[in-house]
Design a protein around this motif. Structure first.
Motif, PDB file in Angstrom:
ATOM      1  N   GLY A 212      11.962  12.899  -6.576  1.00 41.26           N
ATOM      2  CA  GLY A 212      12.609  13.327  -7.807  1.00 41.26           C
ATOM      3  C   GLY A 212      13.724  14.315  -7.553  1.00 41.26           C
ATOM      4  N   LYS A 213      14.513  14.575  -8.552  1.00 43.07           N
ATOM      5  CA  LYS A 213      15.617  15.503  -8.416  1.00 43.07           C
ATOM      6  C   LYS A 213      15.097  16.900  -8.112  1.00 43.07           C
ATOM      7  N   GLY A 214      15.631  17.500  -7.055  1.00 40.42           N
ATOM      8  CA  GLY A 214      15.212  18.840  -6.669  1.00 40.42           C
ATOM      9  C   GLY A 214      13.991  18.870  -5.765  1.00 40.42           C
ATOM     10  N   ASP A 215      13.377  17.724  -5.506  1.00 43.78           N
ATOM     11  CA  ASP A 215      12.208  17.673  -4.635  1.00 43.78           C
ATOM     12  C   ASP A 215      12.631  17.729  -3.168  1.00 43.78           C
ATOM     13  N   ILE A 216      11.738  18.256  -2.332  1.00 42.24           N
ATOM     14  CA  ILE A 216      11.966  18.230  -0.890  1.00 42.24           C
ATOM     15  C   ILE A 216      11.600  16.870  -0.326  1.00 42.24           C
ATOM     16  N   SER A 217      10.548  16.286  -0.869  1.00 37.77           N
ATOM     17  CA  SER A 217      10.043  15.016  -0.358  1.00 37.77           C
ATOM     18  C   SER A 217       9.358  14.243  -1.480  1.00 37.77           C
ATOM     19  N   PRO A 218       8.974  12.999  -1.233  1.00 38.59           N
ATOM     20  CA  PRO A 218       8.208  12.253  -2.231  1.00 38.59           C
ATOM     21  C   PRO A 218       6.770  12.762  -2.379  1.00 38.59           C
ATOM     22  N   PHE A 219       6.366  13.707  -1.489  1.00 33.45           N
ATOM     23  CA  PHE A 219       4.965  14.131  -1.442  1.00 33.45           C
ATOM     24  C   PHE A 219       4.795  15.597  -1.852  1.00 33.45           C
ATOM     25  N   ASP A 220       5.787  16.151  -2.558  1.00 34.44           N
ATOM     26  CA  ASP A 220       5.735  17.567  -2.914  1.00 34.44           C
ATOM     27  C   ASP A 220       4.470  17.935  -3.690  1.00 34.44           C
ATOM     28  N   ALA A 221       4.050  17.066  -4.595  1.00 35.51           N
ATOM     29  CA  ALA A 221       2.858  17.372  -5.405  1.00 35.51           C
ATOM     30  C   ALA A 221       1.625  17.507  -4.522  1.00 35.51           C
ATOM     31  N   TYR A 222       1.530  16.664  -3.497  1.00 33.47           N
ATOM     32  CA  TYR A 222       0.394  16.737  -2.568  1.00 33.47           C
ATOM     33  C   TYR A 222       0.449  18.018  -1.734  1.00 33.47           C
ATOM     34  N   PHE A 223       1.658  18.384  -1.282  1.00 37.22           N
ATOM     35  CA  PHE A 223       1.808  19.621  -0.509  1.00 37.22           C
ATOM     36  C   PHE A 223       1.409  20.826  -1.348  1.00 37.22           C
ATOM     37  N   LYS A 224       1.857  20.862  -2.584  1.00 31.21           N
ATOM     38  CA  LYS A 224       1.571  21.996  -3.470  1.00 31.21           C
ATOM     39  C   LYS A 224       0.071  22.113  -3.741  1.00 31.21           C
ATOM     40  N   LYS A 225      -0.567  20.982  -4.010  1.00 30.58           N
ATOM     41  CA  LYS A 225      -1.996  20.975  -4.319  1.00 30.58           C
ATOM     42  C   LYS A 225      -2.823  21.436  -3.123  1.00 30.58           C
ATOM     43  N   ALA A 226      -2.472  20.928  -1.931  1.00 32.96           N
ATOM     44  CA  ALA A 226      -3.231  21.283  -0.727  1.00 32.96           C
ATOM     45  C   ALA A 226      -3.018  22.750  -0.357  1.00 32.96           C
ATOM     46  N   ALA A 227      -1.775  23.223  -0.459  1.00 35.58           N
ATOM     47  CA  ALA A 227      -1.462  24.600  -0.070  1.00 35.58           C
ATOM     48  C   ALA A 227      -2.055  25.620  -1.030  1.00 35.58           C
ATOM     49  N   GLU A 228      -2.111  25.282  -2.316  1.00 37.99           N
ATOM     50  CA  GLU A 228      -2.621  26.208  -3.328  1.00 37.99           C
ATOM     51  C   GLU A 228      -4.057  26.619  -3.043  1.00 37.99           C
ATOM     52  N   LYS A 229      -4.846  25.701  -2.550  1.00 34.52           N
ATOM     53  CA  LYS A 229      -6.261  25.972  -2.277  1.00 34.52           C
ATOM     54  C   LYS A 229      -6.437  27.087  -1.257  1.00 34.52           C
ATOM     55  N   PHE A 230      -5.475  27.205  -0.320  1.00 31.23           N
ATOM     56  CA  PHE A 230      -5.595  28.189   0.756  1.00 31.23           C
ATOM     57  C   PHE A 230      -4.614  29.351   0.600  1.00 31.23           C
ATOM     58  N   GLY A 231      -3.851  29.349  -0.494  1.00 27.15           N
ATOM     59  CA  GLY A 231      -2.912  30.436  -0.725  1.00 27.15           C
ATOM     60  C   GLY A 231      -1.692  30.401   0.173  1.00 27.15           C
ATOM     61  N   TRP A 232      -1.324  29.225   0.619  1.00 29.04           N
ATOM     62  CA  TRP A 232      -0.148  29.068   1.479  1.00 29.04           C
ATOM     63  C   TRP A 232       1.073  28.710   0.637  1.00 29.04           C
ATOM     64  N   ASP A 233       2.235  28.982   1.205  1.00 30.87           N
ATOM     65  CA  ASP A 233       3.482  28.483   0.625  1.00 30.87           C
ATOM     66  C   ASP A 233       3.577  27.001   0.971  1.00 30.87           C
ATOM     67  N   TRP A 234       3.614  26.152  -0.032  1.00 30.34           N
ATOM     68  CA  TRP A 234       3.575  24.706   0.215  1.00 30.34           C
ATOM     69  C   TRP A 234       4.762  24.213   1.027  1.00 30.34           C
ATOM     70  N   ARG A 235       5.844  24.980   1.021  1.00 36.58           N
ATOM     71  CA  ARG A 235       7.035  24.556   1.754  1.00 36.58           C
ATOM     72  C   ARG A 235       6.832  24.620   3.267  1.00 36.58           C
ATOM     73  N   ILE A 236       5.903  25.462   3.719  1.00 39.26           N
ATOM     74  CA  ILE A 236       5.565  25.488   5.152  1.00 39.26           C
ATOM     75  C   ILE A 236       4.935  24.154   5.546  1.00 39.26           C
ATOM     76  N   LEU A 237       4.019  23.680   4.711  1.00 37.53           N
ATOM     77  CA  LEU A 237       3.361  22.399   4.971  1.00 37.53           C
ATOM     78  C   LEU A 237       4.374  21.262   4.942  1.00 37.53           C
ATOM     79  N   ALA A 238       5.299  21.313   3.999  1.00 37.37           N
ATOM     80  CA  ALA A 238       6.337  20.286   3.915  1.00 37.37           C
ATOM     81  C   ALA A 238       7.244  20.329   5.137  1.00 37.37           C
ATOM     82  N   ALA A 239       7.548  21.536   5.625  1.00 37.23           N
ATOM     83  CA  ALA A 239       8.405  21.677   6.800  1.00 37.23           C
ATOM     84  C   ALA A 239       7.740  21.076   8.035  1.00 37.23           C
TER      85      ALA A 239
END
Length: 301
Positions: A212-239
């Motif tokens: 989507g527009k402004g997304d880093i990847s097609p999987f941003d929602a998955y990165f955000k959901k997984a990172a939130e559980k551990f208190g991580w910045d989801w962009r690290i996981l995406a990187a």
């Protein structure tokens, strides 16, 4: 390692950044065997001795996928093109011979700094250079990480790949050759050959994802959901996913690494994922692994 065990010696691995240093390091006794996908060519045989071949491959042009009419599908079309290779490599020599064969000068260019084949392939993928040459087996594996590449144009006959040794290492060469003749018939070798060289994508994951527009990847929602559980910045996981696979859920790498996060088979199994696992499950597993490693290192200042 299997060969070292037959000699009852401990294997010591040294990483060499510049392959041009191999002959000098061998001559100085700083190493005994070179393992680097080396082609057994006459020019290379002047620099070092070689074992019996353990694999055969071709040299191919690595280029970006363009309109069909713009792709180089015949080696003769390389005339006048700039092609980057390592100086004095088997690719450099092949281009010189090819230029003579087609009667048109190929503009061979050399990187200013010591560069691996993988680095040159990445430069082609990123658009910083247009062409390089690689052995087909390496190009095929790299193509999974860089799906925008076209690697089907062969420019050489089939070439032998072997281990490099010192010219005076007669006894070691004999022992290595005896080992290879036996080992290359074994199931262990067949499995390694399939894993490292005869890469085949198995059960590819359906890739109908859109960014989507402004997304880093097609999987941003998955990165955000997984990172939130551990208190991580989801962009690290995406990187991490971008660096490992360029967001390609079907990527496969050396040693059998697979998927978005390039899990090795044994580690993947420990975290409940395999090459057919969905991107969401692979991302969850990677987050679990990263957090576990982070916690294990938390005591380090």
């Amino acid at each position: 390692d299997s060969f070292a065990r037959t000699l009852n010696v401990k294997l010591e691995i040294k990483v060499v950044e510049n392959s041009a240093d191999f002959p000098r390091l061998l001559a100085n006794g700083e190493g005994d065997i070179v393992a680097q996908n080396l082609a057994i060519t006459l020019s290379n045989k002047k620099l070092m001795h070689f074992s019996e071949p353990y694999y055969y491959t071709h040299q191919v042009i690595v280029q970006r996928k363009l309109a069909d009419s713009l792709l180089i599908k015949d080696a003769t079309a390389l005339g006048g093109k700039q092609v980057y290779v390592r100086k004095r490599s088997s690719f450099d020599i092949r281009l010189a011979h090819l230029s003579d064969e087609i009667g048109v000068k190929i503009l061979t260019k050399y990187p200013s700094n010591p560069t691996s084949n993988e680095d040159l392939i990445e430069l082609v993928s990123s658009g910083k250079i247009d062409y390089t040459i690689a052995n087909e087996n390496l190009a095929r594996i790299s193509n999974e990480l860089h799906p925008n590449l076209f690697i089907s144009t062969i420019i050489s006959t089939k070439q032998k790949i072997g281990f490099g040794l010192r010219h005076n290492s007669v006894d070691l060469t004999k022992k290595l050759n005896a080992f290879l003749i036996s080992y290359c018939k074994s199931d262990s070798y067949k499995n390694l050959k399939k894993r490292y060289f005869d890469y085949i994508t198995e059960s590819p994951i359906e890739t109908t994802y859109s960014k989507g527009k402004g997304d880093i990847s097609p999987f941003d929602a998955y990165f955000k959901k997984a990172a939130e559980k551990f208190g991580w910045d989801w962009r690290i996981l995406a990187a991490v996913a971008f660096k490992e696979s360029r967001f390609n859920p079907n990527a496969r790498g050396l040693g059998g690494a697979f998927g978005l996060m390039q899990f090795m088979p044994n580690i993947g199994a420990h975290y409940g994922v395999n090459p057919s696992s969905s991107p969401e499950l692979q991302i969850k597993a990677a987050m679990n692994l990263l957090d576990r490693v982070y916690v294990s290192w938390s005591s380090i200042p």
